[in-house]
Write a protein that holds these residues in place. Structure first.
Motif, PDB file in Angstrom:
ATOM      1  N   GLN A  61      61.421  69.946  35.563  1.00  0.00           N
ATOM      2  CA  GLN A  61      61.875  71.278  35.121  1.00  0.00           C
ATOM      3  C   GLN A  61      63.375  71.282  34.846  1.00  0.00           C
ATOM      4  O   GLN A  61      63.869  72.121  34.086  1.00  0.00           O
ATOM      5  N   PHE A  62      64.068  70.331  35.468  1.00  0.00           N
ATOM      6  CA  PHE A  62      65.525  70.322  35.413  1.00  0.00           C
ATOM      7  C   PHE A  62      66.101  69.066  34.771  1.00  0.00           C
ATOM      8  O   PHE A  62      67.192  69.098  34.210  1.00  0.00           O
ATOM      9  N   LEU A  63      65.390  67.946  34.882  1.00  0.00           N
ATOM     10  CA  LEU A  63      65.884  66.652  34.407  1.00  0.00           C
ATOM     11  C   LEU A  63      64.765  65.911  33.674  1.00  0.00           C
ATOM     12  O   LEU A  63      63.581  66.179  33.921  1.00  0.00           O
ATOM     13  N   LYS A  96      60.736  75.036  46.463  1.00  0.00           N
ATOM     14  CA  LYS A  96      60.742  73.575  46.553  1.00  0.00           C
ATOM     15  C   LYS A  96      62.165  73.049  46.375  1.00  0.00           C
ATOM     16  O   LYS A  96      62.916  73.548  45.530  1.00  0.00           O
ATOM     17  N   THR A  97      62.529  72.049  47.174  1.00  0.00           N
ATOM     18  CA  THR A  97      63.877  71.493  47.130  1.00  0.00           C
ATOM     19  C   THR A  97      63.870  70.151  46.414  1.00  0.00           C
ATOM     20  O   THR A  97      62.981  69.317  46.620  1.00  0.00           O
ATOM     21  N   TYR A  98      64.885  69.953  45.595  1.00  0.00           N
ATOM     22  CA  TYR A  98      65.023  68.730  44.794  1.00  0.00           C
ATOM     23  C   TYR A  98      66.323  68.029  45.181  1.00  0.00           C
ATOM     24  O   TYR A  98      67.289  68.681  45.590  1.00  0.00           O
ATOM     25  N   TYR A  99      66.335  66.702  44.987  1.00  0.00           N
ATOM     26  CA  TYR A  99      67.439  65.901  45.505  1.00  0.00           C
ATOM     27  C   TYR A  99      67.962  64.912  44.469  1.00  0.00           C
ATOM     28  O   TYR A  99      67.194  64.328  43.697  1.00  0.00           O
ATOM     29  N   LEU A 100      69.272  64.700  44.508  1.00  0.00           N
ATOM     30  CA  LEU A 100      69.909  63.563  43.838  1.00  0.00           C
ATOM     31  C   LEU A 100      70.574  62.727  44.924  1.00  0.00           C
ATOM     32  O   LEU A 100      71.187  63.269  45.849  1.00  0.00           O
ATOM     33  N   TYR A 101      70.478  61.400  44.778  1.00  0.00           N
ATOM     34  CA  TYR A 101      70.924  60.497  45.833  1.00  0.00           C
ATOM     35  C   TYR A 101      72.201  59.762  45.438  1.00  0.00           C
ATOM     36  O   TYR A 101      72.408  59.400  44.280  1.00  0.00           O
ATOM     37  N   GLU A 102      73.010  59.498  46.457  1.00  0.00           N
ATOM     38  CA  GLU A 102      74.280  58.799  46.252  1.00  0.00           C
ATOM     39  C   GLU A 102      74.074  57.349  45.824  1.00  0.00           C
ATOM     40  O   GLU A 102      74.839  56.804  45.029  1.00  0.00           O
ATOM     41  N   TYR A 125      72.188  64.414  36.029  1.00  0.00           N
ATOM     42  CA  TYR A 125      73.187  65.449  36.283  1.00  0.00           C
ATOM     43  C   TYR A 125      72.490  66.801  36.224  1.00  0.00           C
ATOM     44  O   TYR A 125      72.007  67.219  35.166  1.00  0.00           O
ATOM     45  N   ASN A 126      72.417  67.472  37.356  1.00  0.00           N
ATOM     46  CA  ASN A 126      71.817  68.799  37.387  1.00  0.00           C
ATOM     47  C   ASN A 126      72.906  69.866  37.383  1.00  0.00           C
ATOM     48  O   ASN A 126      73.933  69.734  38.059  1.00  0.00           O
TER      49      ASN A 126
END
Length: 216
Positions: A61-63, A96-102, A125-126
């Protein structure tokens, strides 16, 4: 000269020597305060990181739908495995939670010969339309061993934007721009003629300032 005079003279000489050997410092100082917010507050360059749409099904939905082969089989019963690092950006939508990782650590079992591993993970990039464009650089920080060829190939949509030689320490891509909602597909090409364990490290530098690349 009596003993008392001699003692006074000795004390004076020692005192003089102490003065000569003394060190005088002008003192200056720097103090700082670093305010650290959580990943749910990340915006702009802070809300960039690694992700897999296959591991987070609704993140599309975002990326873009990328990182789909993060656990693909390679040969026999062997498969790609990916271990994610810390969460640096997170957001919640519809409960719902979404994540980007280091960071990610990727393990890819292969045999001697040539291999092309497509879309093993993504870098995205969100943000919203009010967030700035960001600029990314990928740089080789540890080179691969036991391989004759190793390249990280980076795609933005259908365009190949970079091909990074993992055998060249310090090699760096040209700047890659990302707008909110955009992402990069990561591919890997390997050619191995001997057995062993090839490790490498690529740093990703992201800034909101155009035209300024990371220093060596």
């Amino acid at each position: 000269m009596d003993r008392r005079a001699a003692a006074l003279l000795l004390v004076a000489v020692v005192a003089l020597a102490s003065v000569v050997n003394a060190t005088v410092f002008a003192y200056r100082w720097l103090s700082g305060t670093v305010s650290i917010a959580g990943p749910e507050e990340a915006r702009g360059a802070a809300c960039t990181g690694f992700y897999s749409a296959a591991a987070q099904s609704d993140i599309t939905q975002f990326l873009p739908n990328l990182g789909t082969n993060y656990n693909a089989p390679t040969y026999g019963t062997y498969s790609i495995t990916v271990t994610t690092g810390d969460v640096v950006c997170q957001w919640t939508a519809a409960g719902k939670t979404y994540y980007l990782y280091e960071s990610i650590t990727v393990t890819i079992p292969v045999t001697v010969g040539s291999w092309y591993i497509q879309d093993f993970y993504a870098f995205g990039y969100n943000g919203t339309t009010t967030d700035p464009t960001v600029y990314a650089y990928f740089r080789v920080e540890d080179t691969a061993e036991y391989v004759t060829t190793a390249k990280l190939i980076i795609w933005k949509g259908t365009t190949k934007v970079a091909e990074l030689d993992l055998l060249s320490l310090g090699a760096m891509t040209s700047v890659i721009s990302l707008s909110p909602g955009e992402a990069l597909r990561l591919d890997l090409y390997l050619d191995a003629s001997t057995t062993g364990t090839a490790t490498f490290k690529v740093g990703v530098y992201v800034t909101q300032e155009s035209g300024e690349s990371p220093s060596p």
